[in-house]
Design a protein around this motif. Structure first.
Motif, PDB file in Angstrom:
ATOM      1  N   ALA A  12       0.828  -1.208   0.000  1.00  0.00           N
ATOM      2  CA  ALA A  12       0.000   0.000   0.000  1.00  0.00           C
ATOM      3  C   ALA A  12       0.865   1.262   0.000  1.00  0.00           C
ATOM      4  O   ALA A  12       0.575   2.237  -0.695  1.00  0.00           O
ATOM      5  CB  ALA A  12      -0.930  -0.008   1.213  1.00  0.00           C
ATOM      6  N   ALA A  15       2.294   1.853  -3.439  1.00  0.00           N
ATOM      7  CA  ALA A  15       1.260   2.345  -4.353  1.00  0.00           C
ATOM      8  C   ALA A  15       0.909   3.800  -4.045  1.00  0.00           C
ATOM      9  O   ALA A  15       0.747   4.617  -4.949  1.00  0.00           O
ATOM     10  CB  ALA A  15       0.018   1.464  -4.252  1.00  0.00           C
ATOM     11  N   TRP A  19       1.187   6.997  -6.400  1.00  0.00           N
ATOM     12  CA  TRP A  19      -0.011   7.797  -6.669  1.00  0.00           C
ATOM     13  C   TRP A  19       0.273   9.280  -6.421  1.00  0.00           C
ATOM     14  O   TRP A  19      -0.149  10.157  -7.170  1.00  0.00           O
ATOM     15  CB  TRP A  19      -1.151   7.307  -5.789  1.00  0.00           C
ATOM     16  N   LYS A  27      -4.904  -1.997  -9.025  1.00  0.00           N
ATOM     17  CA  LYS A  27      -5.474  -2.468  -7.759  1.00  0.00           C
ATOM     18  C   LYS A  27      -6.150  -3.830  -7.930  1.00  0.00           C
ATOM     19  O   LYS A  27      -6.947  -4.037  -8.849  1.00  0.00           O
ATOM     20  CB  LYS A  27      -6.484  -1.455  -7.212  1.00  0.00           C
ATOM     21  N   GLU A  67      -1.254  -2.680  -6.055  1.00  0.00           N
ATOM     22  CA  GLU A  67      -1.741  -2.623  -4.676  1.00  0.00           C
ATOM     23  C   GLU A  67      -2.778  -3.737  -4.472  1.00  0.00           C
ATOM     24  O   GLU A  67      -3.700  -3.895  -5.273  1.00  0.00           O
ATOM     25  CB  GLU A  67      -2.384  -1.264  -4.386  1.00  0.00           C
ATOM     26  N   ILE A  69      -5.706  -4.977  -1.954  1.00  0.00           N
ATOM     27  CA  ILE A  69      -6.569  -4.605  -0.835  1.00  0.00           C
ATOM     28  C   ILE A  69      -7.522  -5.752  -0.558  1.00  0.00           C
ATOM     29  O   ILE A  69      -7.765  -6.598  -1.421  1.00  0.00           O
ATOM     30  CB  ILE A  69      -7.344  -3.299  -1.115  1.00  0.00           C
ATOM     31  N   TRP A  87     -15.493  -0.475  -4.765  1.00  0.00           N
ATOM     32  CA  TRP A  87     -14.153  -0.728  -5.302  1.00  0.00           C
ATOM     33  C   TRP A  87     -14.047  -0.288  -6.764  1.00  0.00           C
ATOM     34  O   TRP A  87     -13.083   0.353  -7.158  1.00  0.00           O
ATOM     35  CB  TRP A  87     -13.820  -2.214  -5.185  1.00  0.00           C
ATOM     36  N   GLU A  91     -12.712   3.373  -5.872  1.00  0.00           N
ATOM     37  CA  GLU A  91     -11.328   3.054  -5.518  1.00  0.00           C
ATOM     38  C   GLU A  91     -10.487   2.561  -6.696  1.00  0.00           C
ATOM     39  O   GLU A  91      -9.291   2.309  -6.538  1.00  0.00           O
ATOM     40  CB  GLU A  91     -11.308   2.036  -4.379  1.00  0.00           C
ATOM     41  N   VAL A  93     -10.462  -0.267  -8.468  1.00  0.00           N
ATOM     42  CA  VAL A  93     -10.004  -1.657  -8.468  1.00  0.00           C
ATOM     43  C   VAL A  93     -10.156  -2.250  -9.870  1.00  0.00           C
ATOM     44  O   VAL A  93     -11.185  -2.071 -10.526  1.00  0.00           O
ATOM     45  CB  VAL A  93     -10.782  -2.488  -7.423  1.00  0.00           C
TER      46      VAL A  93
END
Length: 399
Positions: A12, A15, A19, A27, A67, A69, A87, A91, A93
């Motif tokens: 994390a 990443a 970012w 992700k 990443e 998660i 997600w 986020e 993903v």
């Protein structure tokens, strides 16, 4: 800090740093059961397996950090759907893996199909995932209800177990498993004398076991999973089913279940697996690494999460993008590597590989910790999985 938490924090942090520098991370979401009946067979171990795949790949994809998660979906379809929707929408993903419980997987698949996102399902087992409710963006790595029904059923019926009674979990997997197994039993020349359904997470199997005992069936089949399977087998010993001459077959038994039960209770059980840690040099080497991080040998769910994540990463690199359509096309064109054994991804998303039927050893037969299985027979992929011509998947049939 535990290895699990440390690895997650490192990934994390890498990443987040990227970012901050304007590079959007790739992700991967791991949707798990962290505290329920399936937590031991997947849970944190599944997230560790996905992290190992990322690390073995090099930690970057298309010059972007990767990443991993994870989230606990509590075995609830609505909770799981809300997680993956967030997600995907918020986020960023790119792919979701693991995903235990068939009803959860079907609900999540509907969201992923709508959002055109990839699912790499390494836990849920219903054949509906690549049949009536299929998605062009789903790859199904877990062995399914059809394949699990084949090996054990044939062997037990041939050995004289001709009459059966089912104790079935009352959710999508249990119903599908019982149907597939019933078809296999009848095809092998056996009969089903009855069945009873139980709620997920029950602690008292007494009435269900008494019904099975009273049926006079030679075989009591468990169409359940995880803690429910463990509880049913433990209480069957207390009620004297095995001492009375009835056999027990667990259709989805994991090595972690056998470890929890102990060989004295589990001995003689038939287990169908695509993965066993002591299968070959590659499985032994990878499992030793996994054990060093998790303290347990991997279940087939955890191993499949590693393989699924690895295959997605390789396909995305080959496609040069994380776009779902391009990556799924690449995954279906590429051969799979099942720890040294080649396999393939069929156009309906079903991953094809050979399975094996094992029997759990008696305590005296086990030579070391986690030495639990004796191989009975190979189950070729074309025997184990439903043939494509029987598919009801809309993008296969055109209907």
């Amino acid at each position: 800090m535990r290895p699990f938490a440390l690895a997650a924090a490192v990934l994390a942090a890498s990443a987040n740093l990227a970012w901050g520098q304007g590079v959007k991370p790739v992700k991967i979401g791991v949707l798990v059961d962290e505290a329920g009946f399936a937590s031991d067979i997947g849970g944190k171990g599944a997230t560790i397996a996905a992290q190992m795949a990322v690390e073995d790949f090099g930690g970057k994809l298309l010059d972007r950090p990767i990443e991993v998660i994870a989230a606990d979906m509590q075995n609830k379809p609505d909770v799981a759907s809300n997680i993956v929707r967030r997600w995907f929408d918020v986020e960023g993903v790119d792919m979701v893996t693991d995903i235990p419980v068939s009803s959860v997987a079907l609900a999540v698949q509907a969201v992923a199909r709508e959002k055109k996102k990839v699912l790499m399902i390494s836990a849920a087992t219903t054949t509906e995932l690549t049949n009536g409710q299929c998605s062009p963006y789903t790859i199904h790595w877990a062995d399914d209800t059809a394949s699990l029904a084949v090996g054990a059923t044939r062997a037990v019926v041939q050995a004289g177990g001709t009459s059966w009674y089912f104790i079935t979990a009352d959710f999508a997997f249990g119903t599908a498993m019982e149907k597939a197994a019933t078809d296999a039993i009848k095809a092998a020349g056996g009969t089903v004398l009855g069945s009873v359904k139980h709620p997920i997470g029950t602690s008292d199997f007494g009435s269900y076991l008494l019904s099975a005992q009273g049926s006079g069936a030679k075989v009591v089949a468990l169409a359940n999973v995880g803690a429910d399977t463990i509880g049913a087998i433990k209480q069957a010993g207390e009620f004297g089913l095995i001492a009375g001459g009835q056999r027990m077959v667990g259709y989805i038994v994991f090595i972690t279940d056998v470890h929890s039960l102990g060989l004295e209770l589990a001995k003689g059980l038939y287990v169908t697996e695509g993965f066993y840690w002591d299968q070959n040099d590659q499985t032994r080497a990878w499992s030793k690494r996994f054990f060093g991080r998790h303290g347990k040998m991997p279940s087939k769910e955890q191993a499949n999460t590693y393989l699924a994540t690895s295959h997605w990463l390789k396909a995305a690199r080959q496609a040069g993008t994380t776009d779902a359509e391009a990556v799924t096309a690449a995954m279906k064109a590429m051969p799979t590597d099942y720890f040294g054994t080649p396999g393939s991804v069929r156009k309906d998303g079903r991953v094809l590989y050979d399975l094996s039927l094992y029997q759990v050893k008696a305590p005296a037969e086990s030579k070391a910790p986690w030495d639990y299985y004796t191989r009975v027979r190979n189950i070729p992929a074309d025997e184990a999985f439903l043939p494509l011509e029987k598919s009801t998947c809309s993008f296969i049939t055109g209907k």
